[in-house]
Design a protein around this motif. Sequence first.
Motif, PDB file in Angstrom:
ATOM      1  N   ILE A 182       0.853  -1.774  -0.248  1.00  0.00           N
ATOM      2  CA  ILE A 182      -0.245   0.468   0.412  1.00  0.00           C
ATOM      3  C   ILE A 182       0.896   1.174   0.185  1.00  0.00           C
ATOM      4  CG2 ILE A 182      -1.666   1.554   1.780  1.00  0.00           C
ATOM      5  CD1 ILE A 182      -2.914  -0.860   2.270  1.00  0.00           C
ATOM      6  N   ASN A 183       1.403   1.388   0.826  1.00  0.00           N
ATOM      7  CA  ASN A 183       3.015   2.782   1.010  1.00  0.00           C
ATOM      8  C   ASN A 183       3.699   2.615  -0.195  1.00  0.00           C
ATOM      9  OD1 ASN A 183       2.247   2.924   3.549  1.00  0.00           O
ATOM     10  ND2 ASN A 183       4.087   1.279   4.229  1.00  0.00           N
ATOM     11  N   TYR A 184       3.724   1.707  -1.230  1.00  0.00           N
ATOM     12  CA  TYR A 184       4.447   1.951  -2.356  1.00  0.00           C
ATOM     13  C   TYR A 184       3.602   2.765  -3.309  1.00  0.00           C
ATOM     14  CZ  TYR A 184       8.618  -1.698  -0.599  1.00  0.00           C
ATOM     15  OH  TYR A 184       9.452  -2.026   0.403  1.00  0.00           O
ATOM     16  N   TYR A 185       2.089   1.413  -3.488  1.00  0.00           N
ATOM     17  CA  TYR A 185       0.925   1.897  -4.421  1.00  0.00           C
ATOM     18  C   TYR A 185       0.380   3.140  -3.579  1.00  0.00           C
ATOM     19  CZ  TYR A 185      -3.470   2.358  -6.270  1.00  0.00           C
ATOM     20  OH  TYR A 185      -4.569   2.294  -6.731  1.00  0.00           O
ATOM     21  N   ASN A 186       0.735   3.525  -2.613  1.00  0.00           N
ATOM     22  CA  ASN A 186       0.121   5.209  -2.894  1.00  0.00           C
ATOM     23  C   ASN A 186       1.584   6.357  -3.259  1.00  0.00           C
ATOM     24  OD1 ASN A 186      -1.697   5.439  -1.530  1.00  0.00           O
ATOM     25  ND2 ASN A 186      -1.758   4.352   0.072  1.00  0.00           N
ATOM     26  N   PHE A 187       2.136   5.892  -2.615  1.00  0.00           N
ATOM     27  CA  PHE A 187       3.847   7.041  -2.860  1.00  0.00           C
ATOM     28  C   PHE A 187       4.127   7.089  -4.335  1.00  0.00           C
ATOM     29  CE2 PHE A 187       7.910   8.694  -3.324  1.00  0.00           C
ATOM     30  CZ  PHE A 187       8.707   8.907  -3.112  1.00  0.00           C
ATOM     31  N   ILE A 188       3.790   6.300  -5.631  1.00  0.00           N
ATOM     32  CA  ILE A 188       3.392   6.006  -6.438  1.00  0.00           C
ATOM     33  C   ILE A 188       2.670   6.938  -7.571  1.00  0.00           C
ATOM     34  CG2 ILE A 188       3.514   4.754  -8.452  1.00  0.00           C
ATOM     35  CD1 ILE A 188       5.299   2.172  -7.621  1.00  0.00           C
ATOM     36  N   LEU A 189       1.455   6.480  -7.066  1.00  0.00           N
ATOM     37  CA  LEU A 189       0.431   7.817  -7.269  1.00  0.00           C
ATOM     38  C   LEU A 189       0.537   8.564  -7.328  1.00  0.00           C
ATOM     39  CD1 LEU A 189      -2.811   5.397  -7.152  1.00  0.00           C
ATOM     40  CD2 LEU A 189      -1.004   5.592  -9.275  1.00  0.00           C
ATOM     41  N   ASP A 190       0.650   8.602  -6.070  1.00  0.00           N
ATOM     42  CA  ASP A 190       0.680  10.612  -5.476  1.00  0.00           C
ATOM     43  C   ASP A 190       1.792  11.118  -5.411  1.00  0.00           C
ATOM     44  OD1 ASP A 190      -1.170   9.556  -3.609  1.00  0.00           O
ATOM     45  OD2 ASP A 190       0.120   9.299  -1.777  1.00  0.00           O
ATOM     46  N   ASN A 191       3.351  10.792  -6.269  1.00  0.00           N
ATOM     47  CA  ASN A 191       3.385  11.549  -6.552  1.00  0.00           C
ATOM     48  C   ASN A 191       3.879  11.722  -8.173  1.00  0.00           C
ATOM     49  OD1 ASN A 191       6.077  12.381  -4.148  1.00  0.00           O
ATOM     50  ND2 ASN A 191       4.664  10.693  -3.888  1.00  0.00           N
ATOM     51  N   ALA A 192       3.385  10.799  -8.997  1.00  0.00           N
ATOM     52  CA  ALA A 192       3.048  11.603 -10.387  1.00  0.00           C
ATOM     53  C   ALA A 192       4.299  10.275 -11.012  1.00  0.00           C
ATOM     54  CB  ALA A 192       3.724  12.314 -10.746  1.00  0.00           C
TER      55      ALA A 192
END
Length: 551
Positions: free
Chosen positions: A199-209
Motif C-alpha cells: 500500500i505504501n509503495y502504491y500510494n507513493f507512486i500515485l501521489d508523486n506522479a
Amino acid sequence: MKGVQVSDTPMEFLVEYLTRAQEICDGMAHIPAELKDNLGKALELASGLDHYLEGMTSKESEQLAELNAETVSHDWDQAYKDGKTMFCLPKECITGHVEGQTLKMLVRMSKARRVLEVGMFTGYGALSMAEGLPQDGQLVACELEPYLKEFSQPFFDKSPHGKKITVKTGPAMDTLKDLADAGEQFDMVFIDADKNNYINYYNFILDNALLRLDGVICVDNSLFKGRVYLREVEDENAKALRRFNQFVCDDPRVEQVIVPLRDGLSIIRLVPMATASTLQQSPITDDVVFRGVGGASVLGRMRLDGKVAYVTGAGQGIGRGFAHALGEAGAKVAVVDIDEAKAKSVVEELTLKGIRSIPIVADISESEDVQRMVDTVVSTWGTIHIACNNAGINMNSASEDTTLSEWDKTFNVNLRGTFMCCQAAGRVMLKQGYGKIINTASMASLIVPHPQKQLSYNASKAGVVKLTQTLGTEWIDRGVNVNCISPGIVDTPLIHSESLRPLVQRWLSDVPAGRLAQVTDLQAALVYLACDASNYMTGHNLVIEGGQSLW
C-alpha cells in the motif's frame, strides 16, 4: 537429488488437497464410484492447467532460460548462511516462464517505454519486461539485496536487452523518493516486494506522479496462496494483501482486475479522468482542457482508428513512409503508385504489421486514373477520410534549356495531378462533411535550391502551396481541411545516384541541422495533419527542412 515440490499457488494447493482426498478415497471401502469419478476429473483439471499453460506459452529467450536454470539451481540457503544475502531467499519467489511472458506482453501492449520494478529477486522478471521494451526503453529495478544485482548482471550482459536494465540497490522506498525528486515517470510499474509495504509503495507512486497518464501498475502475489479470500487466516502477509486488494478496489483513481495467474497478478490502470464525486471535492476546472476533447487525451486525438486513407506515390521514398505512418496510427491505407510491383511490395510490408491496405495502380496525371483511384477506395471501404497527394517528379535543366515537354510533364504530375486528386477526393469529403487533404509541396516553394537547376519543379511546387491555400480557405467551413508539407532535401536512394551524389556535400553546407532529412522526420507531421487534433489548421504550408530556408 530433486527437492520435494512445495505448493505455493492456489492451484498447486488445490492439486495437493485433491490428491490427498483421492488417496483417502482409494484407501476406503464403500466409496461411491460417482464420487471417485468426479474427484478424479477434478484432479485432472486442476493438475493439468499449469502444465498446459506452460506448453502453450511462447518459448522464453535463450538468455531467460539460462537465467532461470541458474537461479533454480543456485544454493540460496548457503548464500544466506555465508552472509551474502540479508534474507533467506526462497527460489519459488522468482518470476516463472508464463508470468514472465505475460509481463513482457503487457509491456508491449501498453507500448511502455519506461518500466519501474519494485521487487525482490531481481532477474527473470526484469529481463522478461526488458525484452518487451523498444530499443531505447529503460527498466529501473529497485532491489534490496546487492547480491542479487551481482548474480543477475552477467546474464543481463549476455542479453541484447540487458543494457535497458538499471538496478538500484537499497530500500525500495528510498529509491522511489530519489526517482520522484528527479521528476522521473514510468509507463508501467511492477510491484513484487515486501507485502506489508504494498500500500505504501502504491500510494507513493500515485501521489508523486511516478506513473504516467494511462499508465499500468502490475502487482504480483495478489492472491497469495488463496489465503486472501479464505475466511480464517492468521498469515500476516495474507492479511496485508487482503487489505491492499480492497484498498485498490475502493480507490476512485484506478480500475483493476486480478488475473488468477500463478499466485495472482493484479493489473491496475489509472482512470482517464476523475469521477464526478471526486470532482465535487476538488477545486479544479472541469472543462474540455481537463477532460480532453471528446474525453480523449492529446495523443488519443492523434489516433486514426477507423479512418480511410490513400497515399499517391506510395511505392517508395516519402510516400512509402507516409503509408506506414498512417497505418501505424490506425488508418486503412490504399497504396497508390504508377509501378504495380512497388505498390504491392508496400502493401506486403503493411500487412506484416497488421495494417489493412490495398494496392492501386494509377498515373495521377491522367484524370481517368485519378477518378478510378477514388472510386476504388470508396467501393472498398465506403469513403475517404484522408487524401495524401504525394506523387511528384523532378527533372533538372537550365532554364534556357527547359523544354515545353519537360515543363508540361512536371506540371501535369506535380500541380495538375495534385489538383485532380484534391478535387476528386474533395467531392467525397464535402458530401460527408469531413476530410483531411495533405499535399506534398517542397522547400523549393520558398527558396531556390542550388546548385541544381530545376525551374519547372520549383514553379510547380509553388503552385501546390497556392492550390493548398485556396482550397483550404474554400472548404474549411464545410469540414474539409487542406494543408501541405514542404520537405527539405530527403535522403532517398535517388539522392545517392551518380548524378546527384556530388551535390550532397554542397547541400549539407546549406542546412543548419547538418544533415539531410530522413523520411521518418516527416511521418509525425503527416499524422498530425491527418488527425482531429489539427481541425483548426487549414491552408498551411508545414515546412520541415532542418532550417535550410532560413539561410
